[in-house]
Structures are given as structure tokens and as C-alpha cells.
Design a protein around this motif. Structure first.
Motif, PDB file in Angstrom:
ATOM      1  N   TYR A 167      -7.279  -2.653 -10.588  1.00  0.00           N
ATOM      2  CA  TYR A 167      -7.805  -2.596  -9.312  1.00  0.00           C
ATOM      3  C   TYR A 167      -9.382  -2.927  -9.728  1.00  0.00           C
ATOM      4  N   THR A 219      -1.469   3.895  -9.763  1.00  0.00           N
ATOM      5  CA  THR A 219      -2.448   4.855  -9.084  1.00  0.00           C
ATOM      6  C   THR A 219      -3.778   4.497  -9.788  1.00  0.00           C
ATOM      7  N   ALA A 267     -13.150   1.138   1.568  1.00  0.00           N
ATOM      8  CA  ALA A 267     -13.743   2.371   1.397  1.00  0.00           C
ATOM      9  C   ALA A 267     -15.319   2.473   1.668  1.00  0.00           C
ATOM     10  N   PHE A 320      -6.421   5.305  -4.731  1.00  0.00           N
ATOM     11  CA  PHE A 320      -5.740   4.485  -3.871  1.00  0.00           C
ATOM     12  C   PHE A 320      -4.697   4.277  -4.829  1.00  0.00           C
ATOM     13  N   LYS A 321      -3.188   3.635  -4.196  1.00  0.00           N
ATOM     14  CA  LYS A 321      -2.172   3.677  -4.712  1.00  0.00           C
ATOM     15  C   LYS A 321      -1.376   2.311  -4.155  1.00  0.00           C
ATOM     16  N   ASP A 350      -3.214   6.192   2.260  1.00  0.00           N
ATOM     17  CA  ASP A 350      -4.032   5.604   3.125  1.00  0.00           C
ATOM     18  C   ASP A 350      -4.686   4.343   2.544  1.00  0.00           C
ATOM     19  N   ARG A 351      -5.087   3.541   3.657  1.00  0.00           N
ATOM     20  CA  ARG A 351      -5.654   2.175   3.270  1.00  0.00           C
ATOM     21  C   ARG A 351      -7.099   2.261   3.371  1.00  0.00           C
ATOM     22  N   GLN A 352      -7.537   3.362   4.190  1.00  0.00           N
ATOM     23  CA  GLN A 352      -9.123   3.559   4.291  1.00  0.00           C
ATOM     24  C   GLN A 352      -9.553   5.136   3.741  1.00  0.00           C
ATOM     25  N   GLN A 353     -10.701   5.021   3.064  1.00  0.00           N
ATOM     26  CA  GLN A 353     -11.200   6.292   2.643  1.00  0.00           C
ATOM     27  C   GLN A 353     -12.694   6.346   2.838  1.00  0.00           C
ATOM     28  N   HIS A 356       0.887  -1.200  -0.081  1.00  0.00           N
ATOM     29  CA  HIS A 356      -0.057  -0.056   0.052  1.00  0.00           C
ATOM     30  C   HIS A 356       0.659   1.274   0.085  1.00  0.00           C
ATOM     31  N   PHE A 414      -7.651  -2.184  -0.109  1.00  0.00           N
ATOM     32  CA  PHE A 414      -8.097  -0.997   0.702  1.00  0.00           C
ATOM     33  C   PHE A 414      -9.701  -1.135   0.975  1.00  0.00           C
ATOM     34  N   LYS A 421     -14.523  -3.036  -0.502  1.00  0.00           N
ATOM     35  CA  LYS A 421     -13.238  -3.063  -0.664  1.00  0.00           C
ATOM     36  C   LYS A 421     -12.933  -2.691  -2.188  1.00  0.00           C
TER      37      LYS A 421
END
Length: 579
Positions: free
Chosen positions: A398, A426, A456, A379-380, A364-367, A361, A454, A440
Motif C-alpha cells: 500500500y 488489509t 482519501a 482499505f482492503k 469502501d473505495r472512498q473515505q 477493492h 482508493f 490516493k
């Protein structure tokens, strides 16, 4: 002047013989034909389909593989600063940031069309403007009619092998007026055979005309978006521009104009746009010999006298980002589409690329986002090899997992991107949709079992972000009496009225704690109550509270008025004086 490059440069080679060409069986003649395309540098891609001819003739007419490049695009750079940073139109007159009205409208229309389609790739209209500037000086300063068609043909050099590639006629002269050799055509400089594949109807008139800026801008946008690119990612943006003309000087020139236009553009009348000073398809004079009203910026050629370098630039890459390389510019399957799994194949002369063994990761892993909006950050992930070394040009998929209406740009649930020089992939912009809850986003290296997830979350849209009184009267009452002025408030969200919004009104201390004394309302039975629920704003977002009674004891009290979800509130002071 998207050039005869990459996968699109070879997309129709399979039609020469009706069979796929493979590296193992490519001949010198095929290689020569391929390099003819790669050195031509005059239009997006190359679909060399010559009606009525045979394969041997076409292959024999290809120039030597070491043929020269092409500097037939406008090389001047934008000024370091706009003369009118404050947007003053009088100061902006003559400014290089002026884009002709119809041309500007075409770019913006193309961006909007692609944003709502499956081809959506975060294409900014400013990129089309930058390429249009470099290719044709914005259609020769906006020399177009009301429908967006150029008043006079904008043609690139004759591709007869004299200084450029030798590309014999593919359209019977329909578009370029030349029945012997091809020429790039129109404000975005497509060669006819490429237009046959990528041509678009951008103005809805039922025709696909490379001389029409609406058609050409949409076609160029679709070409730039090919290969599942996300143009908000720097690596994909660079690949897209290089697919138009694989020259680092061209890339720098287009990026310079892109950044310039992003800082501000003003509209100028058609025909009054600044013209290039350098040689190129856009010319430096108007139709009929009329001089330019705004001659534009001085010529600045980046990186030397020849934009393409001394051999036509670096080895070109296709719209998917792969390096064609070798004898066959189309790679393993030159007839495939731009979104194929392996547009470039493998080159036995090149070292094996690093293989990632970890996907980590980045950021941020959570948004969290509000329904109907976009998530603030993409997310990246980073792909690394042994020793933590980043690996570039790795395909990462993704995927959105779970019950949600969230999508990537263009409405897709999956998107494939490539890692950049830092090994970072990205994700495209993520849109929350209308369904609340958690889901997710999973990133997976294509063809390997490396993944990262991640979290979301989509939250309901706030009922309001502001609650304010409709007047500023001081609210005072005598103990034992009632307040003469009613309390009226208005709820809004981002400046728009919040109609039918649930509200509450509660007597509290200054810190917000409910109290059992002081001012009160009355219920249906006439009994004192200090908290009201089930209130709602009207269609104008306004709530008028019932009469407020002062109570028996003087002092300063507070009334808290809030939305039902607590997203916004207001504290109102109530003063009770001695009777």
C-alpha cells in the motif's frame, strides 16, 4: 516463550562459516543444526552464535531432526467471563484479569514506544500481556523490583537435548547462569543468543536486560512487529504469535488471553498477581516458597496433553509469514533481516502456490477523515486467481500517492502486508495528518502489475460540534422595544472550548430562511440589520451578541447562530408581544 523459530531462528546461521547457506549446498549437519533450533521451543527466534567454538562442533551437537517439542509454557485458559464485569475492584480481587502494576506499565510503555517508531505495527499491549501470561505468569505474579527486574531469575529448561533441543552455551552463562547449555531467560523467555540480537532498553537506563520487564516487553514487541507485520490484521497477528512458538495450541492459548485482556484488566500490586497452576517458567510458587495469594485458574490444556503436539507442532513460520521448510530453516538467505523480500525461498517438494491475476477493492473505495484524526476503516483488497479463487499469503504494498501529510502507522508512506485465507490484504491504519485535500492510496501486488486505487480526503477540523446558550431564559420583548436579556452562547468541539471561532447570527424563519422583518440588530450607523458576520468566540468559547431590538410587529421569530463553517448551529426563539 518466543521460540527458536522461523527467519529469526536462523538469522545467525550465516555466522557459522561467514558465508550464506543456500538450499542447494545445505548439508545434513546444517539441517540438524537447523532442526535443533526449530524443535527447541524456548525463546524468540534463534541466533546460534557460539563464541569461541567452531562450526563442526556446533553442528555435531545438534539433536536429531525428529526431536520432541516443548510444552514448557503455561497452558491454562482464562475464565469465560471476568468475575467483575462492572470493574468493581472489590469483586475483582483474585480475578484472573489482574496484572501486576509494574508489569502492566511495561506492556503499555512498549505499545506506546512502538506506536511512535518505524517499527509501529498496531501492536496492542494486551498481546504482550497475553504472551507474558503464557510465558511466565506475568513475571511470576509480578515478582519484580521497582525498576522492573525480576527478584529471582525466571529460567526455561536446560537445552541439553534431554526432552528439548540441544543448544550449547552462547553467553558464557551471563544471562542464564549456565556456561554449558543455554536456557530461556526472563519474563518474556528469550534465549541469550536471541537477546543478543533483539535485546532492547525499554526503561532508558542504558542497559538491555532480559530479566527486566520493560526491556523484555519492548524487545518482544519489536520481534512481533518484524517482517512489516500489521497486527490489526488477523493473518499477521497469527503469524506473529506463531513466530513466538509455532504451535496451534500455543496460538489458541495466547489468542484466548488476548481476547480476555481486551475485555478488561485491573491493576494489582506487584507480587500479588495470579500464578499459573501448570508447569512452566513462571512456576506456581513465589520466590522463597511463599504460596500464591491468587492461585489463578484451573489448568486447561487445549488440544491434548502436549501443547506442541507429538512432534513439536506444525512446521514453523518466520516473523515475515513465510514457511522455512526444507533442510534449511532460514530459507534462501538465513542471514537476512526480517523485512527481506523472500525469507523462505522456495521448497521444491511443495506445490507451486496459486498466482493472482486480479486485485479487487473490498469495501469502501472512498473515505473521508478530519485533519489530525484516523480514517475510520482500513482499505482492503482481495487477490484472486483464475476463476475468482482467493489467493492467500500474497504480498501487497500500500502506497500513499499525492500531496498529503497522511501516513500509515509509524509514519510510513508505504506498507507491505499479506493476504489472508480469503485473499484479503488489509492496509495499516491510515492517519490523516494536518494537510487538507484529496490523495490516493494505491495497492499493488509485489512483483506484479496488479493494482487498485482508493480515494482519501482530509477535511479541515470542524470549528465546533456544539453551540449552546449559556442560560435558558425565555427571550421576550414588547413590540417597538428591545430584549432585556442578552443572547450569549458557547461553542465547543468534543467537549473542549472552541476559542476564537468565527460565528454568524441571522434572523430567520422557523425553517431557517432569512427574513427582512421582525427583530433586528443595529449597525455602527444605527441602522437595522438582521445578519451579523465577523463575530468570534472569546478565549473561553463564549460569544455575547449585541442588543436585539424587537421590531414593530408581534409574533414568534428565530435567530440562527452558527459557526463560520456551518459545522454547528443553534436556533434561538424570540417572542415579541403586543405593546
Amino acid at each position: 516463550m518466543a521460540r527458536y523459530r522461523g527467519r529469526h531462528a536462523a538469522a545467525k546461521f550465516s555466522e557459522f562459516s561467514g558465508a550464506r547457506l543456500r538450499r542447494s549446498v545445505s548439508t545434513a549437519a546444517v539441517a540438524a543444526a537447523a532442526m535443533a533450533a526449530l524443535t527447541a521451543s524456548q525463546a524468540p527466534g534463534l541466533d546460534v552464535v557460539q563464541p569461541g567454538g567452531d562450526d563442526d562442533d556446533r553442528q555435531s551437537e545438534a539433536p536429531d531432526s525428529n526431536g520432541p517439542g516443548d510444552d514448557s509454557y503455561h497452558t491454562e485458559l482464562p475464565p469465560l467471563e471476568s468475575p467483575a464485569p462492572d470493574g468493581d475492584p472489590e469483586r475483582a480481587e483474585g480475578d484472573a484479569s489482574g496484572v501486576p502494576a509494574t508489569v502492566l506499565a511495561a506492556y503499555k510503555k512498549a505499545e506506546k514506544s512502538l506506536a511512535g517508531s518505524d517499527a509501529g505495527c498496531s501492536l496492542p499491549w494486551e498481546l504482550l500481556a497475553a504472551i507474558g501470561k503464557v510465558e511466565s505468569g506475568q513475571a511470576r505474579g509480578g515478582a519484580v523490583d521497582k525498576a522492573g527486574t525480576t527478584l529471582k531469575p525466571i529460567l526455561g529448561p536446560v537445552l541439553n537435548g534431554a526432552g528439548f533441543a540441544r543448544i550449547t552455551d552462547t553467553d558464557s552463562g551471563v544471562y542464564d547462569g549456565d556456561a554449558t547449555f543455554d536456557r530461556a531467560v526472563g519474563p518474556m523467555q528469550f534465549i541469550p543468543s536471541t537477546w543478543a540480537r533483539w535485546g532492547a532498553d525499554g526503561n532508558g537506563d542504558g542497559r538491555r536486560d532480559p530479566n527486566n520487564i520493560f526491556d523484555a516487553a519492548l524487545a518482544a514487541g519489536e520481534y512481533l512487529c518484524a517482517g512489516e507485520r500489521n497486527l490489526s490484521v488477523k493473518a499477521d497477528l497469527d503469524r506473529a504469535i506463531l513466530s513466538y512458538n509455532h504451535s496451534q495450541d500455543y496460538l489458541r492459548t495466547v489468542l484466548s488471553w488476548l481476547e480476555f485482556y481486551r475485555k478488561g484488566v485491573h491493576e494489582v500490586p506487584d507480587g500479588d498477581g495470579p500464578l499459573p497452576d501448570t508447569d512452566g517458567p513462571g512456576g506456581n510458587s513465589r520466590p522463597g516458597g511463599e504460596p500464591s495469594k491468587n492461585p489463578g485458574t484451573p489448568s486447561k490444556k487445549p488440544g491434548g496433553d502436549k501443547p506442541g503436539g507429538d512432534g513439536g507442532g506444525d512446521k514453523p513460520k518466520d516473523p515475515g509469514g513465510e514457511d522455512p521448510g526444507g533442510d534449511n530453516p532460514g530459507g534462501e538467505d538465513p542471514g537476512g533481516d526480517p523485512g527481506g523480500e523472500d525469507p523462505g525461498g522456495e521448497d521444491p517438494d511443495e506445490p507451486s502456490p496459486a498466482v493472482p491475476n486480479a486485485l479487487k477493492h473490498v469495501g469502501d473505495r472512498q473515505q473521508t477523515a478530519i485533519e489530525g484524526t484516523r480514517f475510520a476503516k482500513p482499505f482492503k483488497v482481495r487477490a484472486t486467481a483464475s476463476g475468482g479463487k482467493p489467493v492467500d499469503d500474497v504480498r501487497v504494498e500500500y502506497a500513499i500517492v499525492g500531496a498529503t501529510e497522511a501516513t500509515f502507522s509509524g509514519g510510513a508512506k508505504k506498507a507491505t502486508v499479506r493476504t489472508d485465507g480469503d485473499g484479503v490484504a488489509t492496509a495499516p491504519t491510515l492517519r490523516a495528518g494536518g494537510k487538507t485535500g484529496e490523495f490516493k492510496v494505491r495497492a499493488t501486488v509485489v512483483g506484479r502489475s496488479l493494482n487498485a486505487e482508493f480515494t482519501a480526503t482530509v477535511k479541515a477540523k470542524p470549528q465546533a460540534d456544539t453551540v449552546a446558550r449559556t442560560d435558558d431564559k425565555v427571550l421576550t420583548a414588547v413590540a417597538g422595544g428591545a430584549f432585556a436579556d442578552a443572547v450569549e452562547v458557547k461553542a465547543s468541539y468534543k467537549g473542549q472550548v472552541s476559542a476564537d471561532t468565527p460565528m454568524t447570527a441571522t434572523m430567520v424563519t422557523e425553517t431557517g430562511t432569512p427574513v427582512e422583518n421582525g427583530p433586528f440588530f443595529k449597525d455602527a450607523d444605527g441602522k437595522p440589520v438582521r445578519a451579523l458576520k465577523g463575530l468570534k468566540t472569546n478565549d473561553k468559547g463564549v460569544l455575547r451578541l449585541p442588543e436585539i431590538f424587537a421590531g414593530a410587529k408581534e409574533g414568534t421569530y428565530h435567530l440562527r447562530i452558527a459557526t463560520g463553517d456551518g459545522s454547528a448551529h443553534l436556533m434561538v426563539q424570540l417572542n415579541v408581544t403586543k405593546g
